[in-house]
Motif scaffolding. Sequence first.
Motif, PDB file in Angstrom:
ATOM      1  N   UNK A  51       0.816  -1.217   0.000  1.00  0.00           N
ATOM      2  CA  UNK A  51       0.000   0.000   0.000  1.00  0.00           C
ATOM      3  C   UNK A  51       0.850   1.267   0.000  1.00  0.00           C
ATOM      4  N   UNK A  52       1.992   1.236   0.685  1.00  0.00           N
ATOM      5  CA  UNK A  52       2.861   2.421   0.718  1.00  0.00           C
ATOM      6  C   UNK A  52       3.389   2.745  -0.677  1.00  0.00           C
ATOM      7  N   UNK A  53       3.860   1.714  -1.386  1.00  0.00           N
ATOM      8  CA  UNK A  53       4.330   1.918  -2.756  1.00  0.00           C
ATOM      9  C   UNK A  53       3.187   2.386  -3.651  1.00  0.00           C
ATOM     10  N   UNK A  54       2.012   1.827  -3.417  1.00  0.00           N
ATOM     11  CA  UNK A  54       0.847   2.185  -4.224  1.00  0.00           C
ATOM     12  C   UNK A  54       0.507   3.659  -4.064  1.00  0.00           C
ATOM     13  N   UNK A  55       0.465   4.127  -2.830  1.00  0.00           N
ATOM     14  CA  UNK A  55       0.125   5.525  -2.564  1.00  0.00           C
ATOM     15  C   UNK A  55       1.163   6.458  -3.163  1.00  0.00           C
ATOM     16  N   UNK A  56       2.438   6.136  -2.966  1.00  0.00           N
ATOM     17  CA  UNK A  56       3.495   6.995  -3.497  1.00  0.00           C
ATOM     18  C   UNK A  56       3.434   7.094  -5.014  1.00  0.00           C
ATOM     19  N   UNK A  57       3.262   5.965  -5.671  1.00  0.00           N
ATOM     20  CA  UNK A  57       3.250   5.956  -7.123  1.00  0.00           C
ATOM     21  C   UNK A  57       2.005   6.644  -7.674  1.00  0.00           C
ATOM     22  N   UNK A  58       0.862   6.451  -7.006  1.00  0.00           N
ATOM     23  CA  UNK A  58      -0.379   7.095  -7.454  1.00  0.00           C
ATOM     24  C   UNK A  58      -0.281   8.615  -7.345  1.00  0.00           C
ATOM     25  N   UNK A  59       0.375   9.100  -6.301  1.00  0.00           N
ATOM     26  CA  UNK A  59       0.558  10.539  -6.142  1.00  0.00           C
ATOM     27  C   UNK A  59       1.475  11.083  -7.229  1.00  0.00           C
ATOM     28  N   UNK A  60       2.533  10.357  -7.531  1.00  0.00           N
ATOM     29  CA  UNK A  60       3.465  10.799  -8.562  1.00  0.00           C
ATOM     30  C   UNK A  60       2.813  10.792  -9.948  1.00  0.00           C
ATOM     31  N   UNK A  61       1.865   9.870 -10.131  1.00  0.00           N
ATOM     32  CA  UNK A  61       1.171   9.786 -11.412  1.00  0.00           C
ATOM     33  C   UNK A  61       0.072  10.829 -11.557  1.00  0.00           C
ATOM     34  N   UNK A  62      -0.344  11.392 -10.429  1.00  0.00           N
ATOM     35  CA  UNK A  62      -1.444  12.347 -10.465  1.00  0.00           C
ATOM     36  C   UNK A  62      -2.814  11.692 -10.476  1.00  0.00           C
ATOM     37  N   UNK A  63      -2.870  10.383 -10.161  1.00  0.00           N
ATOM     38  CA  UNK A  63      -4.147   9.677 -10.132  1.00  0.00           C
ATOM     39  C   UNK A  63      -4.946  10.065  -8.908  1.00  0.00           C
ATOM     40  N   UNK A  64      -4.248  10.332  -7.773  1.00  0.00           N
ATOM     41  CA  UNK A  64      -4.924  10.719  -6.540  1.00  0.00           C
ATOM     42  C   UNK A  64      -4.415  12.082  -6.103  1.00  0.00           C
ATOM     43  N   UNK A  65      -5.149  12.680  -5.169  1.00  0.00           N
ATOM     44  CA  UNK A  65      -4.757  13.998  -4.642  1.00  0.00           C
ATOM     45  C   UNK A  65      -4.548  13.900  -3.152  1.00  0.00           C
TER      46      UNK A  65
END
Length: 210
Positions: free
Chosen positions: A196-210
Motif C-alpha cells: 500500500x505504501x508503494x501504491x500511494x506513493x506511485x499514485x501521487x506521482x502519477x497524479x491519479x490521486x490527490x
Amino acid sequence: MSIRIAIADDHPMVINGIQNMLSNYPEMEVAGTFLNAETLLTALPEITPDVLLLDIQLPDKTGDQIVPAITRLHPDLRILVVTNFSSTLYLNNMIRLGIHGYLLKTTEENTLIRAIHVLHRGETFIDPALKEKAEKETPRVSIYNQVVLTLREKEILQLVAKGKSNQDIVEELFLSINTVKNYLARIFVKLDVKNRAELTRKALQMGIVE
C-alpha cells in the motif's frame, strides 16, 4: 518594501525560534503567529501576509486539509511548508495541493531566508536534500501513461491514499471484503507495486490521486 510573514506551528518554541531568526533581517516582518489552523484561517484576511510558514501537522487540521482551504481563499499567498516529514510522499502530495515551498525543520538559517525570498519573487523552493531524493525516486512518465484504471479502481485508490483500511473501504463503498481485496490486487498489478505504501506513493506521482 518588507516581506510580511505568518507562522503557523503548534510548538511555541519553534515559533519563537523562527521569530528571533527573522528579527535579524530588516526586510522581513512577522505579521502573525498561530498555534492552530482555525485561528490562522480567521486571521489571514486581516493580516494579509506575503508568505506563510506552515507546519502541516497542526492539532486541528493536517496539511491536506488546510492547504486547499488556504489556496482557495487566498490564491496569492505563498505557502512554505516547514516540517519534520522528510518523506517524498508528503512532499509530492503537498506540491499537488498547491504549496510553493517545502523545507525540513533541520534546515540551516540561510536556507530558510533564501526560501522566503524565492517564494516572495513568485518562484518555488524545495529543500535541496529532499529535492535530490525526490528526483531519484520519480519513475518515468512514459510508464505512467500506460496505466488505465476503472472508475471503481480509482475510487478505491483514492481511499487507500487517504489511509483507509480495507474494512473502512468496505463500509464506505458497501462492498464485501473479498471484492475490495480483488480490486486492490488488480490495482497492484496495474501499477506494478507490492504494498500500500508503494501504491500511494506511485499514485501521487502519477497524479491519479490527490
